[in-house]
Design an enzyme around this catalytic site. Structure first.
Site, mmCIF file in Angstrom:
data_model
loop_
_atom_site.group_PDB
_atom_site.id
_atom_site.type_symbol
_atom_site.label_atom_id
_atom_site.label_comp_id
_atom_site.label_asym_id
_atom_site.label_seq_id
_atom_site.Cartn_x
_atom_site.Cartn_y
_atom_site.Cartn_z
ATOM 1 N N GLU A 125 0.806 -1.222 0.000
ATOM 2 C CA GLU A 125 0.000 0.000 0.000
ATOM 3 C C GLU A 125 0.845 1.281 0.000
ATOM 4 O OE1 GLU A 125 -2.957 -0.194 3.115
ATOM 5 O OE2 GLU A 125 -4.296 -1.300 1.796
ATOM 6 N N GLU A 140 -6.899 -7.571 -0.826
ATOM 7 C CA GLU A 140 -7.303 -7.543 0.587
ATOM 8 C C GLU A 140 -8.725 -7.032 0.698
ATOM 9 O OE1 GLU A 140 -4.934 -5.272 3.282
ATOM 10 O OE2 GLU A 140 -3.048 -5.900 2.361
HETATM 11 C C1 GLA Z 1 -4.200 -2.467 4.730
HETATM 12 C C2 GLA Z 1 -2.847 -3.097 4.924
HETATM 13 C C3 GLA Z 1 -2.871 -4.307 5.807
HETATM 14 C C4 GLA Z 1 -3.786 -4.087 6.971
HETATM 15 C C5 GLA Z 1 -5.150 -3.746 6.452
HETATM 16 C C6 GLA Z 1 -6.177 -3.599 7.555
HETATM 17 O O1 GLA Z 1 -4.853 -2.972 3.647
HETATM 18 O O2 GLA Z 1 -2.249 -3.442 3.719
HETATM 19 O O3 GLA Z 1 -1.553 -4.529 6.265
HETATM 20 O O4 GLA Z 1 -3.315 -3.051 7.760
HETATM 21 O O5 GLA Z 1 -5.083 -2.528 5.789
HETATM 22 O O6 GLA Z 1 -7.410 -3.174 7.059
#
Ligand code: GLA
Length: 657
Positions: free
Chosen positions: A152, A312
Site C-alpha cells: 500500500e 485484501e
Molecule cells: C491495509 C494493509 C494491511 C492491513 C489492512 C487492515 O490494507 O495493507 O496490512 O493493515 O489494511 O485493514
C-alpha cells in the site's frame, strides 16, 4: 486473456499470512484449516524486514525458508512480498534521514509502519538490496506464485531530500525556472523564483498555498513512489524473470493519494498484475454492495477491462475504520462474489488468522479469535468451495457499456484550496453517480478521460474540473457516443489555470456558455422546471449551440439541463448537481445487464472470447427473485431456469446456455 496467476489453479483464494507471529504448532493448524477452506494463495513476508534483516549486514532467512517450504508441501502458493513497507527501528536509527517529515517540518518517529522517506538514498538502496536478496533466494521456489512489492504505497515526505528530488522532477517537467514560474503563476502574490534553491515542497506557510505548487507536489510524490516500486520490481525481475509482479493499490473511492492511472501503465503490462485492497466505509449514503462495485470497477478500469485481483478485504469489521461493525450473515460471501463478478480473478483478505497483539489485534480475519467454529470461518469455507467451482470463469471479461470518467489529477485539483464552493468535491460525486448506475443494473467502468472511449455507449463526466482540451471527448461524441457532463467540469488546464470563457475546455463541445457560477449553501436546493432539484451548485448558463432541456424555476433565461446532438452522438450538460439522478438517467437509453430486476438485485456478466458467458446474480435483499436466464448455477451444479428462485441474501453464478 492471459492467465494472470499461472501457478495458481483457478481463482485465487486466501489472505495475508503472518505465521511469524505464531509458534510452530499453530502453523500446522493453519495449514490444515487452509486446506479445509480451499485456500490456494497467501501473501507472506509483508512486514518481516526486521526478522529477515535484524541488523546491518545480518540476514536470517531460516524462518522464511520454513514458511515457503511449509506452503510448498501443502500445495499452497505464495504471493511473496519484499517486506519493504516497514523498516525496523535499527534501520531508522542508523539512517535518521529516512524517517519522513510532515508538512509542518516534524520528523516522524518510528514505532508503527511505513516510516520512510521515498527520496532518501539509504532507503532506496536498502529496498533494492532486500528485493534482490529475496528474488535471488526464492526464484524457482515451488511455492512462489507472484511477487508483491512493498505494501500500500502512500507515504509522502517534505524533508530536504524531498526538496532536492522535487526540484529535479520539476526541472524535468517544466524545463527552466521561467516555465515553472509560469506554470505556478508565481507573479500572483509576488512569489517569483529566481533560483532553484528557493523551490521547496509545499511546507506549511503563513497563508493559503499556491494551487499549482500543491498539484505538482502531488504528481511528484506519486511518481516518486512509482519509481520506488519500479526499482524493486526491476530488481526482482532480474533474478526471478517471468514471475508475475504486483503491489496492493488502494483503488477504493476514498483514497486518491496516487495517480493510479500512471501506475496502471506499469502494472498493466506483461508479468504484472493490478491488485487492490478494499475496505468499505461503514456509514454514509452509499450501500456496501455499491461500494464493492465501485472499487472493483475502478480496479478493472486500471486493468483496462482485463484481469485484476482483489488482494485484501475484511472478513468482518476493519477496526481502523473506527469502531466495530459486523458484516451480516452471508454478506462477506456476496461481497467476495461481487468482486469476482466485476472481474477479480479471486478473493483475498487481510488476514488469514487474527493477530493476538499489535495495532490490528481487533481487525477481523478469515480465522477469527473465536477459531474455526464461527460464522466467519464457516462462510470462508463456503466461499472456498464456491471459488473452486468457479475456476472456469478465470480469464473471462466483464461486459460493460458505460463508463464514468476518473482523472486523479482532476480530483486533486478540485481539492485544492480557494474553490468557489466547499461542496464540489470530486470523488464523492463520482461514487454517487456510480451508485445510481449500479442501482439501475448498469455495469460501469471507471475510465480515464484520455483513453479510447469508443466501446462505451454512454460516458459520464460528473466532475471533471481539470481538462486540458476536449479533443478525446469530442472524438467520442462525434463517433456516436452519449456524453454526460456535470457542472464545474473543463474549468482549468493542467496547471490549474482557469481556461478563459466558461466552461473552459468544454464550452464548444457542450455548446453552452456559463456567465457566472452561483454556488449553493449547505442544505440549499434549487428547483428545475422538469420537477427535479439541484444542490451544491448552480450557474447562470446560456445555450450557444444546444437545446435547453430544463431551466431553474425563477431564472427563465438560465438553462439547467442542456442537450446537443453532435456528429453521430450527443452530449448533455447539467449546470447543477441533481439531487436525485434517476429522473435524468431515465432520459438516457441505458441497458442494464438484466432488465426489470428489483432494487438490490445485482447482475453482472462475464464472457470468454469463445462465447461462454456467466451471469453473476447477487440478491442483496431479503426477498426471493427470479432471474430470467437459463443454464447451470456453478455454485450448486443445479439447472437454472427463468422460474428458479434466487433466495434473499444469496447468489448464483449461471453458466448461460
Ligand atoms: C491495509 C494493509 C494491511 C492491513 C489492512 C487492515 O490494507 O495493507 O496490512 O493493515 O489494511 O485493514
Amino acid at each position: 486473456m492471459t492467465d494472470i496467476v499461472p501457478t495458481v489453479e483457478g481463482l485465487a483464494f486466501g489472505g495475508d499470512y503472518n505465521p511469524e507471529q505464531w509458534p510452530r504448532e499453530v502453523w500446522d493448524e493453519d495449514i490444515a484449516l487452509m486446506r479445509e477452506a480451499g485456500v490456494n494463495l497467501v501473501s507472506v513476508n509483508i512486514f518481516s524486514w526486521g526478522r529477515i534483516n535484524p541488523g546491518p549486514g545480518r540476514w536470517h532467512f531460516d524462518e522464511l525458508d520454513a514458511i515457503m517450504d511449509t506452503l510448498a508441501e501443502a500445495g499452497i502458493k505464495a504471493d511473496l512480498a519484499t517486506s519493504t513497507a516497514s523498516p525496523p527501528p535499527w534501520f531508522s536509527q542508523l539512517h535518521p534521514d529516512t524517517l519522513p517529515v510532515d508538512p509542518e517540518g516534524h520528523r516522524l518517529n518510528y514505532g508503527a509502519r511505513a516510516e520512510y522517506c521515498p527520496h532518501a538514498p539509504a532507503f532506496q538502496d536498502a529496498v533494492v538490496e532486500m528485493a534482490s536478496k529475496l528474488a535471488e533466494r526464492y526464484a524457482g521456489h515451488p511455492a512462489l506464485a507472484m511477487w508483491h512489492i512493498g505494501n500500500e504505497y502512500y507515504r509522502s515526505c517534505y524533508c530536504d531530500l524531498a526538496a532536492e528530488a522535487f526540484r529535479a522532477w520539476l526541472a524535468e517537467r517544466h524545463g527552466d525556472l521561467d516555465a515553472l514560474n509560469d506554470a505556478w503563476g508565481t507573479t500572483f502574490w509576488s512569489q517569483t523564483f529566481t533560483d532553484w534553491e528557493q523551490v521547496l515542497p509545499p511546507r506549511i506557510s503563513a497563508e493559503t498555498p499556491n494551487p499549482g505548487h500543491l498539484l505538482d507536489f502531488k504528481r511528484f510524490s506519486s511518481d516518486a513512489l512509482l519509481k520506488l516500486f519500479r526499482s524493486e520490481a526491476e530488481a526482482v525481475e532480474r533474478h526471478s524473470p517471468g514471475v508475475p509482479i504486483t503491489t496492493n493499490l488502494m483503488v477504493t473511492g476514498d483514497f486518491s493519494g496516487l495517480d493510479y492511472h500512471r501506475w496502471g501503465e506499469h502494472l498493466n503490462a506483461a508479468d504484472r498484475l493490478i491488485a487492490t485492497d478494499h475496505y468499505l466505509i461503514p456509514e454514509g449514503p452509499i450501500e456496501p454492495e455499491a461500494q464493492v462495485a465501485f472499487g472493483a470497477d475502478a480496479s478493472r478500469g486500471l486493468a483496462r477491462g482485463g484481469p485484476w485481483l482483489l488482494m485484501e478485504q475484511a472478513a468482518n469489521s476493519s477496526a481502523w475504520r473506527g469502531g466495530y461493525f459486523a458484516k451480516k450473515p452471508g454478506e462477506q460471501l456476496r461481497h467476495s462474489l461481487s468482486y469476482v463478478a466485476h472481474g477479480s480473478e479471486g478473493a483475498m483478505y487481510f488476514q488469514w488468522r487474527a493477530s493476538r497483539y499489535g495495532t490490528e489485534r481487533w481487525h477481523s480475519a478469515m480465522l477469527p479469535h473465536g477459531g474455526p467454529e464461527t460464522k466467519t470461518f464457516r462462510e470462508v469455507k463456503t466461499l472456498g468451495g464456491w471459488l473452486k467451482r468457479l475456476a472456469e470463469v478465470k480469464g473471462s471479461v466483464v461486459q460493460s457499456k458505460a463508463a464514468i470518467l476518473l482523472d486523479f489529477e482532476s480530483v486533486w485539483a478540485a481539492a485544492n484550496p480557494g474553490q468557489p464552493s466547499g461542496h464540489m468535491a470530486s470523488y464523492p460525486e463520482l461514487r454517487r453517480w456510480h451508485a445510481a448506475l449500479w442501482r439501475r443494473g448498469v455495469t460501469c467502468d471507471l475510465a480515464n478521460p484520455a483513453w479510447d472511449l469508443s466501446r462505451y455507449a454512454a460516458v459520464f463526466a460528473p466532475s471533471l474540473y481539470l481538462l486540458e482540451d476536449d479533443a478525446n471527448l469530442r472524438r467520442y461524441v462525434e463517433g456516436g457516443g452519449t456524453l454526460v457532463v456535470g457542472p464545474y467540469s473543463g474549468i482549468v488546464d493542467r496547471n490549474d489555470h482557469v481556461h478563459p470563457g466558461l466552461p473552459g475546455a468544454l464550452r464548444d463541445l457542450l455548446g453552452v456558455r456559463v456567465e457566472e457560477f452561483a454556488p449553493l449553501h449547505e442544505g440549499e436546493t434549487i428547483a428545475l422546471d422538469d420537477g427535479t432539484e439541484g444542490h451544491a451548485w448552480s450557474e447562470i448558463a446560456k445555450a450557444e449551440d444546444a437545446e435547453v432541456a430544463a431551466r431553474f424555476i425563477g431564472y427563465p433565461s438560465t438553462g439547467a439541463l442542456f442537450h446537443r446532438g453532435l456528429g453521430d452522438g450527443e452530449v448533455w450538460y447539467l449546470s447543477t448537481r441533481l439531487t436525485d439522478l434517476d429522473p435524468f438517467l431515465d432520459r438516457l437509453n441505458l441497458t442494464p445487464t438484466v432488465p426489470g430486476l428489483p432494487a438490490g438485485v445485482e447482475t453482472v456478466r462475464r464472457a470468454h472470447e469463445d462465447g461462454r458467458t456467466y451471469l453473476f446474480a447477487l440478491n442483496h435483499t431479503d426477498r426471493p427473485v427470479t432471474i430470467p436466464t437459463e443454464g447451470t448455477d456453478l455454485l450448486t451444479g443445479a439447472t437454472w431456469t427463468p422460474k428458479t428462485h434466487l433466495h434473499g441474501n444469496s447468489a448464483a453464478v449461471v453458466r448461460e446456455r
